[in-house]
Design a protein around this motif. Structure first.
Motif, mmCIF file in Angstrom:
data_model
loop_
_atom_site.group_PDB
_atom_site.id
_atom_site.type_symbol
_atom_site.label_atom_id
_atom_site.label_comp_id
_atom_site.label_asym_id
_atom_site.label_seq_id
_atom_site.Cartn_x
_atom_site.Cartn_y
_atom_site.Cartn_z
ATOM 1 N N ARG A 5 0.832 -1.212 0.000
ATOM 2 C CA ARG A 5 0.000 0.000 0.000
ATOM 3 C C ARG A 5 0.858 1.250 0.000
ATOM 4 N NH1 ARG A 5 2.224 2.192 4.168
ATOM 5 N NH2 ARG A 5 1.759 1.440 6.247
ATOM 6 N N ALA A 7 0.305 5.095 1.443
ATOM 7 C CA ALA A 7 -0.632 5.671 2.416
ATOM 8 C C ALA A 7 -0.318 7.135 2.716
ATOM 9 C CB ALA A 7 -0.590 4.841 3.697
ATOM 10 N N GLU A 40 -4.638 8.778 4.526
ATOM 11 C CA GLU A 40 -4.470 8.862 5.982
ATOM 12 C C GLU A 40 -4.843 10.270 6.442
ATOM 13 O OE1 GLU A 40 -0.851 6.840 7.304
ATOM 14 O OE2 GLU A 40 -2.053 5.076 6.871
ATOM 15 N N TYR A 190 -1.660 8.064 14.412
ATOM 16 C CA TYR A 190 -1.049 7.401 13.262
ATOM 17 C C TYR A 190 -0.767 5.937 13.573
ATOM 18 C CZ TYR A 190 2.890 5.661 10.605
ATOM 19 O OH TYR A 190 3.724 4.840 9.891
ATOM 20 N N ARG A 208 7.433 1.643 3.071
ATOM 21 C CA ARG A 208 7.426 3.069 3.420
ATOM 22 C C ARG A 208 8.859 3.534 3.621
ATOM 23 N NH1 ARG A 208 4.222 1.668 8.844
ATOM 24 N NH2 ARG A 208 5.875 0.662 9.994
HETATM 25 N N1 GLU Z 1 0.757 8.579 6.192
HETATM 26 C C1 GLU Z 1 2.160 8.461 6.400
HETATM 27 C C2 GLU Z 1 2.876 9.591 5.700
HETATM 28 O O1 GLU Z 1 2.300 10.235 4.831
HETATM 29 C C3 GLU Z 1 2.733 7.143 5.892
HETATM 30 C C4 GLU Z 1 2.340 6.037 6.745
HETATM 31 C C5 GLU Z 1 2.953 4.684 6.420
HETATM 32 O O2 GLU Z 1 3.322 4.441 5.279
HETATM 33 O O3 GLU Z 1 2.984 3.874 7.324
HETATM 34 O O4 GLU Z 1 4.017 9.835 6.013
#
Ligand code: GLU
Length: 278
Positions: A5, A7, A40, A190, A208
């Motif tokens: 994913r 996010a 998110e 988060y 990530r």
């Molecule tokens: N939403 C988070 C961000 O934009 C990433 C979260 C993740 O990949 O765990 O940094």
């Protein structure tokens, strides 16, 4: 072939670093796997629907696609609340009344804050008497809910997790201190939302940036506490500017919209990422 994913948080336009994360997720899904997009947006004060729409548009322009509907965290607060209730029933949460300025003062006074790392909460409110907690809550004092990490670890025992590049990693959630799992204004954090969502969405490889490597210790702990499936992780390096520092605005325009307006193609974006990733 796997489910991965991307996010992002819709707090602005996607930049090169985001494009790298998205392409990394696609690459790790493999030709027959699936890259999911997740928005998110639990921080309702900073996230905006127009940025969420722009994210989809920019990713389509890059040539990426994903299954719909896209999961948006802001419509799942009830699920995060239920998870919090579960952790609370396990007596693993405590209210923290420290204000931002108190936290800043505590952290600068504490010798244990590792240089360069995010500040670690010194546990000020962990040992407040039950009566005092009740009194302050009844008086309307704002509070966040923190996870008592040491207590949680006593319940789960030692943990480990797999990073596809670095192998088996010994879990070290204590290194992050008692993280906040819910705030007064947002009934989720988060850490909580990402862990639950990855499980709900059947994510098999969490991809990530390296900046979130340490957060994985907490996510692994939350999975163990809530009996969630355990994925594997892969963290990509952060993009670097010509000065060898993390790519930032000072290195010029890096948001995809402006680059596109300047005539850059998706191929140019990929080439720029390759250059900044090495
Ligand atoms: N939403 C988070 C961000 O934009 C990433 C979260 C993740 O990949 O765990 O940094």
């Amino acid at each position: 072939m796997a489910v991965t994913r991307f996010a992002p948080s819709p707090t602005g336009y996607l930049h090169l670093g985001h494009a790298y994360s998205a392409l990394f997720a696609v690459e790790n899904a493999g030709p027959t796997g699936t890259m999911l997009l997740r928005i998110e947006d639990i921080d309702l004060t900073r996230c905006r629907p127009e940025f969420a729409a722009a994210i989809a548009e920019d990713l389509h322009w890059l040539g990426l696609s994903w299954p719909v509907p896209v999961r948006r965290q802001s419509v799942h607060f009830d699920e995060y609340r239920a998870a919090l209730d579960r952790l609370d029933a396990m007596a693993l949460l405590y209210p923290c009344f420290c204000t931002r300025s108190q936290l800043a003062a505590q952290v600068s006074a504490s010798a244990s804050a590792p240089h360069g790392a995010s500040p670690i909460y010194p546990g000020t409110c962990r040992h407040l008497a039950e009566a005092e907690r009740a009194r302050r809550i009844a008086a309307g004092e704002a509070f966040a809910l923190r996870l008592d990490v040491a207590k949680a670890l006593r319940q789960t025992g030692a943990l480990s997790w797999t990073d596809l590049d670095r192998g088996t990693i010994a879990g070290d959630p204590l290194s992050l201190g008692d993280v906040v799992l819910a705030r007064k204004d947002f009934p989720a954090s988060y850490h909580l939302a990402v862990t639950l969502d990855d499980a709900r969405q059947g994510v098999e490889i969490v991809t990530r940036g390296q900046d979130l490597f340490e957060a994985t210790h907490i996510h692994r702990l939350l999975q163990a506490l809530m009996d969630l499936p355990v994925p594997v992780w892969r963290h990509h390096p952060l993009l670097m500017g010509p000065d060898g520092k993390r790519l930032a605005k000072r290195d010029g325009v890096t948001d995809l919209r402006s680059l596109r307006a300047d005539g850059k193609t998706p191929e140019d974006i990929r080439a720029m990422i390759c250059q900044a990733a090495t």
